[in-house]
Scaffold this active site. Sequence first.
Site, short mmCIF file in Angstrom:
data_model
loop_
_atom_site.label_atom_id
_atom_site.label_comp_id
_atom_site.label_asym_id
_atom_site.label_seq_id
_atom_site.Cartn_x
_atom_site.Cartn_y
_atom_site.Cartn_z
N ASP A 151 1.04 -1.08 -0.10
CA ASP A 151 0.05 0.05 0.00
C ASP A 151 0.73 1.13 -0.04
OD1 ASP A 151 -3.13 0.80 0.63
OD2 ASP A 151 -1.72 2.03 1.72
N ALA A 175 -5.32 2.30 -0.92
CA ALA A 175 -5.22 1.58 -1.97
C ALA A 175 -5.46 0.12 -1.83
CB ALA A 175 -3.75 1.70 -2.74
N ASP A 176 -5.22 -0.45 -0.77
CA ASP A 176 -5.64 -1.67 -0.59
C ASP A 176 -7.25 -1.79 -0.49
OD1 ASP A 176 -2.79 -2.87 -0.81
OD2 ASP A 176 -2.69 -3.05 1.51
N VAL A 177 -7.65 -1.18 0.52
CA VAL A 177 -9.15 -1.30 0.68
C VAL A 177 -10.00 -0.73 -0.61
CG1 VAL A 177 -11.03 -0.60 2.13
CG2 VAL A 177 -8.84 -1.38 3.31
#
Length: 399
Positions: A151, A175-177
Amino acid sequence: MILQSGLKVTYSMTKALDGIKILDLTRLLPGSVCSMLLGDLGADVIKVEDPRAGDYARHMHPQIDGMGVFFRSSNRNKRSIVIDLKQTEGQSLFYQLAQSADVILEGFRPSVTERLNIDYATVKQHNPSIIYCSLSGWGQTGPYRDMSGHDLNYVSLNGILGSTRTPHPLGAQIADVGGAYVGVMGILASLFKRERTGEGDYVDVALHESGMPFAMAQFVEAMITGITGGNGLLTGGMAFYEVYYSSDEQALAFGAIEPKFWANFCNAVQKPEWIPRHANIREQASLKADMSALFKSKTASEWDVLLSQADCCFTIITPTDQLIHDPQVKARQMAGVDEQGIPWMRSPIRLISDDSIKFGNAPQQGEHTQQILSEMGMASDEIDKLLATGIVRQYDKFS
């Protein structure tokens, strides 16, 4: 189930994605959150894990009863089957499983699924209507596609960290979520398309790209004005949108962007002469100093009493470990801790037709292998043979 927050768990007869089967090949955060959200909507999520480590999040600390707490929190209501996809027999078994699936979700680096012979083109031959979603750091194309990253790397190159005053690890995996949500949207859009056309689709999700819209305002501002690096309208350049500190060193969030909220604040603190300074660029440095001194004159609780009634976009920043005690979070039953000590956070997707939630346990690695194979129509002797050869594994048969 009894939850410490007093949440009443109900069970619905029909949820939005009832009857939708998802094969989840992902590990760690983006994929687990994506399939969790889909599972909360009623999908049957089957984790397809390898016979070695499986989902790495299982082994991350902290743990409860030998299982990572984050894994427990993000893999509720899922089932697990262990298949060795490095063996030809395992790949053949996966094709059989995919024939009755609606969605495949994977989070490998590009080309890994091709090496395992479970890529979209291959699976599509066995199930033409399959919806196949790939979550990767940089996407399936472009010069960065094979580059490693997390991330922090994605937000360092998509405008988010470049918009901060002092670049630092953020307090969330944007960015991940964000990628998890983009995956959900792509899958739901593809399911809707399939209802009308009968055709499946391929969803290419790049975590790097998924975070970009979070900095859209900063991107537009930078392209038009050249302002960046924490000097923008919403990144600390203006006194009316900033974090300040009280006399007892608590962090305070102040976001009086609109003139009406700024006027409400100025009148509440008996500083009507500050009203014209609101958006005056030349006044911002001195106004910040004045406001910093003002906020230092009272405790956070004193400011809360005064400003919560002023309608001026003022809040006290909540430490993460106090989140479950926030009145809004409690009222909407958004997060809590169950009787086992496992933190939970419900899906923010709320449908008025069915706002019920279910908190089933996260699966042990391969816990449902035999059950899922039986549902595929396999006889007991066939399953035993697969177990004996190591093509599949069952949790209670792990050494």
